[in-house]
Motif scaffolding. Sequence first.
Motif, PDB file in Angstrom:
ATOM      1  N   ALA A   1     -41.799   3.655 -12.746  1.00  0.00           N
ATOM      2  CA  ALA A   1     -41.222   4.798 -12.030  1.00  0.00           C
ATOM      3  C   ALA A   1     -39.858   4.440 -11.479  1.00  0.00           C
ATOM      4  CB  ALA A   1     -42.159   5.238 -10.897  1.00  0.00           C
ATOM      5  N   VAL A   2     -39.077   5.486 -11.185  1.00  0.00           N
ATOM      6  CA  VAL A   2     -37.735   5.309 -10.640  1.00  0.00           C
ATOM      7  C   VAL A   2     -37.463   6.435  -9.653  1.00  0.00           C
ATOM      8  CG1 VAL A   2     -36.631   6.639 -12.479  1.00  0.00           C
ATOM      9  CG2 VAL A   2     -35.302   4.921 -11.243  1.00  0.00           C
ATOM     10  N   ALA A   3     -36.722   6.118  -8.599  1.00  0.00           N
ATOM     11  CA  ALA A   3     -36.297   7.124  -7.623  1.00  0.00           C
ATOM     12  C   ALA A   3     -34.825   7.434  -7.832  1.00  0.00           C
ATOM     13  CB  ALA A   3     -36.538   6.611  -6.201  1.00  0.00           C
ATOM     14  N   VAL A   4     -34.501   8.722  -7.926  1.00  0.00           N
ATOM     15  CA  VAL A   4     -33.116   9.162  -8.078  1.00  0.00           C
ATOM     16  C   VAL A   4     -32.735   9.869  -6.780  1.00  0.00           C
ATOM     17  CG1 VAL A   4     -31.483  10.384  -9.538  1.00  0.00           C
ATOM     18  CG2 VAL A   4     -33.574   9.462 -10.538  1.00  0.00           C
ATOM     19  N   ALA A   5     -32.275   9.067  -5.822  1.00  0.00           N
ATOM     20  CA  ALA A   5     -32.028   9.611  -4.485  1.00  0.00           C
ATOM     21  C   ALA A   5     -30.767  10.448  -4.416  1.00  0.00           C
ATOM     22  CB  ALA A   5     -31.947   8.469  -3.463  1.00  0.00           C
ATOM     23  N   ASP A   6     -29.791  10.198  -5.316  1.00  0.00           N
ATOM     24  CA  ASP A   6     -28.526  10.930  -5.247  1.00  0.00           C
ATOM     25  C   ASP A   6     -28.528  12.191  -6.089  1.00  0.00           C
ATOM     26  OD1 ASP A   6     -28.725   9.588  -7.603  1.00  0.00           O
ATOM     27  OD2 ASP A   6     -26.686   8.755  -7.589  1.00  0.00           O
ATOM     28  N   ALA A   7     -29.679  12.558  -6.672  1.00  0.00           N
ATOM     29  CA  ALA A   7     -29.766  13.806  -7.427  1.00  0.00           C
ATOM     30  C   ALA A   7     -29.879  14.984  -6.458  1.00  0.00           C
ATOM     31  CB  ALA A   7     -30.960  13.765  -8.377  1.00  0.00           C
ATOM     32  N   GLN A   8     -29.655  16.169  -6.981  1.00  0.00           N
ATOM     33  CA  GLN A   8     -29.779  17.393  -6.181  1.00  0.00           C
ATOM     34  C   GLN A   8     -30.823  18.305  -6.820  1.00  0.00           C
ATOM     35  OE1 GLN A   8     -28.519  17.960  -3.266  1.00  0.00           O
ATOM     36  NE2 GLN A   8     -27.377  16.012  -3.269  1.00  0.00           N
ATOM     37  N   PRO A   9     -32.042  18.384  -6.276  1.00  0.00           N
ATOM     38  CA  PRO A   9     -32.525  17.623  -5.109  1.00  0.00           C
ATOM     39  C   PRO A   9     -32.992  16.221  -5.515  1.00  0.00           C
ATOM     40  CG  PRO A   9     -34.244  19.048  -5.910  1.00  0.00           C
ATOM     41  CD  PRO A   9     -33.048  19.337  -6.787  1.00  0.00           C
ATOM     42  N   PRO A  10     -33.205  15.292  -4.553  1.00  0.00           N
ATOM     43  CA  PRO A  10     -33.738  13.963  -4.893  1.00  0.00           C
ATOM     44  C   PRO A  10     -35.101  14.083  -5.563  1.00  0.00           C
ATOM     45  CG  PRO A  10     -32.888  14.008  -2.652  1.00  0.00           C
ATOM     46  CD  PRO A  10     -32.898  15.427  -3.128  1.00  0.00           C
ATOM     47  N   CYS A  11     -35.371  13.177  -6.516  1.00  0.00           N
ATOM     48  CA  CYS A  11     -36.603  13.297  -7.280  1.00  0.00           C
ATOM     49  C   CYS A  11     -37.113  11.915  -7.670  1.00  0.00           C
ATOM     50  CB  CYS A  11     -36.386  14.158  -8.530  1.00  0.00           C
ATOM     51  SG  CYS A  11     -35.103  13.537  -9.628  1.00  0.00           S
ATOM     52  N   LEU A  12     -38.352  11.901  -8.165  1.00  0.00           N
ATOM     53  CA  LEU A  12     -39.003  10.697  -8.654  1.00  0.00           C
ATOM     54  C   LEU A  12     -39.415  10.924 -10.102  1.00  0.00           C
ATOM     55  CD1 LEU A  12     -41.420   9.999  -5.637  1.00  0.00           C
ATOM     56  CD2 LEU A  12     -39.166   8.999  -6.021  1.00  0.00           C
TER      57      LEU A  12
ATOM     58  N   LEU B   1     -41.846  14.443 -13.589  1.00  0.00           N
ATOM     59  CA  LEU B   1     -40.773  14.500 -12.596  1.00  0.00           C
ATOM     60  C   LEU B   1     -41.329  15.179 -11.357  1.00  0.00           C
ATOM     61  CD1 LEU B   1     -37.709  13.796 -12.351  1.00  0.00           C
ATOM     62  CD2 LEU B   1     -37.260  16.192 -12.883  1.00  0.00           C
ATOM     63  N   THR B   2     -41.233  14.507 -10.186  1.00  0.00           N
ATOM     64  CA  THR B   2     -41.747  15.067  -8.944  1.00  0.00           C
ATOM     65  C   THR B   2     -40.652  15.047  -7.889  1.00  0.00           C
ATOM     66  OG1 THR B   2     -42.510  12.997  -7.935  1.00  0.00           O
ATOM     67  CG2 THR B   2     -43.975  14.051  -9.542  1.00  0.00           C
ATOM     68  N   ASP B   3     -40.926  15.771  -6.788  1.00  0.00           N
ATOM     69  CA  ASP B   3     -40.034  15.657  -5.637  1.00  0.00           C
ATOM     70  C   ASP B   3     -40.381  14.385  -4.867  1.00  0.00           C
ATOM     71  OD1 ASP B   3     -42.372  16.213  -4.286  1.00  0.00           O
ATOM     72  OD2 ASP B   3     -41.796  18.266  -3.732  1.00  0.00           O
ATOM     73  N   MET B   4     -39.721  14.131  -3.757  1.00  0.00           N
ATOM     74  CA  MET B   4     -39.914  12.882  -3.031  1.00  0.00           C
ATOM     75  C   MET B   4     -41.280  12.805  -2.360  1.00  0.00           C
ATOM     76  SD  MET B   4     -37.193  11.308  -3.766  1.00  0.00           S
ATOM     77  CE  MET B   4     -37.205   9.875  -2.679  1.00  0.00           C
ATOM     78  N   GLN B   5     -42.028  13.934  -2.303  1.00  0.00           N
ATOM     79  CA  GLN B   5     -43.377  13.929  -1.735  1.00  0.00           C
ATOM     80  C   GLN B   5     -44.448  13.843  -2.813  1.00  0.00           C
ATOM     81  OE1 GLN B   5     -40.936  16.161  -0.522  1.00  0.00           O
ATOM     82  NE2 GLN B   5     -40.628  14.585   1.066  1.00  0.00           N
ATOM     83  N   GLY B   6     -44.069  13.801  -4.100  1.00  0.00           N
ATOM     84  CA  GLY B   6     -45.035  13.653  -5.172  1.00  0.00           C
ATOM     85  C   GLY B   6     -45.534  14.955  -5.753  1.00  0.00           C
ATOM     86  N   ARG B   7     -44.885  16.094  -5.480  1.00  0.00           N
ATOM     87  CA  ARG B   7     -45.271  17.364  -6.093  1.00  0.00           C
ATOM     88  C   ARG B   7     -44.538  17.531  -7.428  1.00  0.00           C
ATOM     89  NH1 ARG B   7     -44.977  18.827  -0.599  1.00  0.00           N
ATOM     90  NH2 ARG B   7     -42.775  19.348  -0.862  1.00  0.00           N
TER      91      ARG B   7
ATOM     92  N   GLY C   1     -36.419   1.587  -5.151  1.00  0.00           N
ATOM     93  CA  GLY C   1     -35.775   2.430  -6.147  1.00  0.00           C
ATOM     94  C   GLY C   1     -36.391   2.371  -7.515  1.00  0.00           C
ATOM     95  N   VAL C   2     -37.163   1.331  -7.835  1.00  0.00           N
ATOM     96  CA  VAL C   2     -37.735   1.203  -9.167  1.00  0.00           C
ATOM     97  C   VAL C   2     -39.053   0.447  -9.062  1.00  0.00           C
ATOM     98  CG1 VAL C   2     -36.564  -0.976  -9.687  1.00  0.00           C
ATOM     99  CG2 VAL C   2     -37.228   0.533 -11.566  1.00  0.00           C
ATOM    100  N   LEU C   3     -39.981   0.748  -9.960  1.00  0.00           N
ATOM    101  CA  LEU C   3     -41.289   0.094 -10.007  1.00  0.00           C
ATOM    102  C   LEU C   3     -41.700  -0.015 -11.463  1.00  0.00           C
ATOM    103  CD1 LEU C   3     -43.569  -0.940  -8.072  1.00  0.00           C
ATOM    104  CD2 LEU C   3     -44.660   1.276  -8.391  1.00  0.00           C
ATOM    105  N   ARG C   4     -42.228  -1.183 -11.838  1.00  0.00           N
ATOM    106  CA  ARG C   4     -42.571  -1.422 -13.247  1.00  0.00           C
ATOM    107  C   ARG C   4     -44.039  -1.812 -13.385  1.00  0.00           C
ATOM    108  NH1 ARG C   4     -37.497  -3.774 -12.620  1.00  0.00           N
ATOM    109  NH2 ARG C   4     -35.869  -2.960 -13.994  1.00  0.00           N
ATOM    110  N   LEU C   5     -44.694  -1.256 -14.409  1.00  0.00           N
ATOM    111  CA  LEU C   5     -46.024  -1.675 -14.864  1.00  0.00           C
ATOM    112  C   LEU C   5     -47.033  -1.721 -13.718  1.00  0.00           C
ATOM    113  CD1 LEU C   5     -45.012  -4.515 -17.359  1.00  0.00           C
ATOM    114  CD2 LEU C   5     -45.336  -2.085 -17.809  1.00  0.00           C
ATOM    115  N   PHE C   6     -47.151  -0.614 -12.985  1.00  0.00           N
ATOM    116  CA  PHE C   6     -48.132  -0.499 -11.901  1.00  0.00           C
ATOM    117  C   PHE C   6     -49.455  -0.040 -12.494  1.00  0.00           C
ATOM    118  CE2 PHE C   6     -50.297   1.901  -8.558  1.00  0.00           C
ATOM    119  CZ  PHE C   6     -50.263   0.985  -7.511  1.00  0.00           C
ATOM    120  N   PRO C   7     -50.532  -0.856 -12.387  1.00  0.00           N
ATOM    121  CA  PRO C   7     -51.813  -0.471 -12.995  1.00  0.00           C
ATOM    122  C   PRO C   7     -52.596   0.457 -12.059  1.00  0.00           C
ATOM    123  CG  PRO C   7     -51.972  -2.686 -12.089  1.00  0.00           C
ATOM    124  CD  PRO C   7     -50.556  -2.232 -11.846  1.00  0.00           C
ATOM    125  N   THR C   8     -53.131   1.509 -12.603  1.00  0.00           N
ATOM    126  CA  THR C   8     -53.948   2.437 -11.825  1.00  0.00           C
ATOM    127  C   THR C   8     -54.782   3.260 -12.809  1.00  0.00           C
ATOM    128  OG1 THR C   8     -53.888   4.164 -10.139  1.00  0.00           O
ATOM    129  CG2 THR C   8     -52.108   4.171 -11.763  1.00  0.00           C
TER     130      THR C   8
END
Length: 501
Positions: A386-397, A310-316, A363-370
């Motif tokens: 991955a999924v983005a939860v923009a309406d959470a407090q705080p928003p997270c990924l 679980l990260t913030d919107m900047q990837g931390r 808002g959502v991404l599936r099976l990204f190879p890296t």
Amino acid sequence: MHNVGTSIEHWTENPQLYFADLEADVTASLVAASADLALVIDGLGVIRDLTVRSAQQAELAELRSWIGRRWIETVSVESRSKITAMVDAASSAARDEAAGDSSPAPLERQVNHPLSGAHELPVSYTVVPLGRQGRMLALGRNLGAIAAVQQRLVDAQQSMERDYLRLRHTEARYRLLFEAVDEALLVVDAVTLNVFEHNAAAARLLGESSRRIIGRPVIDFLAVPSQAGAQALLAMARSAGRGETDELRLAGKASPMRLVVSLFRQDNASLLLLRLIPLDPNATVDDRTASGDSPTLAQVVNAMPDAFVLTDMQGRVLAANPAFSNMLQLPAGESLIGQPLDRWLGRSSVDLNVLISNLRQHGVLRLFPTTLRSAYGEPGQIEISAVAVADAQPPCLGFSIRDVSRRLPADGRSNRQLPRSADQLTNLVGRMPLKDIVGETAELIERLCIEAALELTRDNRASAAEMLGLSRQSLYVKLRRYGIQEMGPGGGAGAGPESDA
């Protein structure tokens, strides 16, 4: 009845006893009465006369126009082979009869006559030979009424299927709404008060599985002091159509509830819809879950074999399960919290930027190879959903990471084979520079072409060079470059230049 049976037997064995002295008018009347459509066909297959029973005036005029035309020209294309088969069978029967042999039963075939107005006349014909001049009598039965009945049957069946599909869609929408609402809903038989149906919220509130709820009296789920009032409310709802109580309690639950009952009918049966509404908004969670008796979502995520971050919107990194730490092989005591995820994730720093950009947009991404680099710098192949939860407090990924380095390839291709699709080449982007991808692919193609030429020429170097458009010396240089001359008999090429002959 015996006389009728005897007469039919005589007609079958000795028709000349009864029909030999019939005049032409009588025979024509018999033919007209026995068939809806009768055609007299000459030896060339041309219609010479016809009789029609119960036809419309316009249709009768069109049928009369057949006289003088070949029979096969009056039917649709797919019916012409049937006309040919009936004519051949009638001709063969006439020859057998002339030779004194018994003839088989006449063929019966259904054909279609195209008529004006874009419709067809279906007719079932039986062809009987007439004398030795090759004439034939085609006795037809009009199948238009049967076809109309069949069409109505098909239309009725399609209408039923459309109604059934509409009912299925309505039921699906009802089921979706029934399960999606947060209120606990129970459908109860109005007579027996047994639970007929319930939604997921009701199962969570009652703390029972669906198997233990369906079929039980709804009174059993209420606390004893609330059962009498609930029974009175249900009886009033059966007569008045609706009822509501201010407060009751479920068995084993301390939180007060409000019960709203509505009457409706389905399949000639009376049913009651019960809504259980907590009076305390903070007491909507199942007591067992709140007390820790059942596993929470966090416990399930921590026990998962796949990594979850679980990260913030900047990837931390805000949180991660133990599987992610194990995948990174972190030293004891090193914390993940607050670290940028691209420290370990991605073939380059671009990967995480692409991930975050797509999540913010879609808002959502599936099976990204890296790739994922461990704390010791060892890369491993992974897939990310991955999924983005923009309406959470705080928003997270949220990132679900799966190790695919030990996954078997979908096919058993060797390293010497070409990639089978452009997707396999594009998957190399980010893992190798473009120059290396192009160079490696070109070398692989060149090597495969040389090996194919040597195989086609049975290892004749001179013929292979000519086939490839190369000089012999250039071919030898490439053979030494790719080590083909040392491959031996099993390598798909020969052993040296001496095989030029």
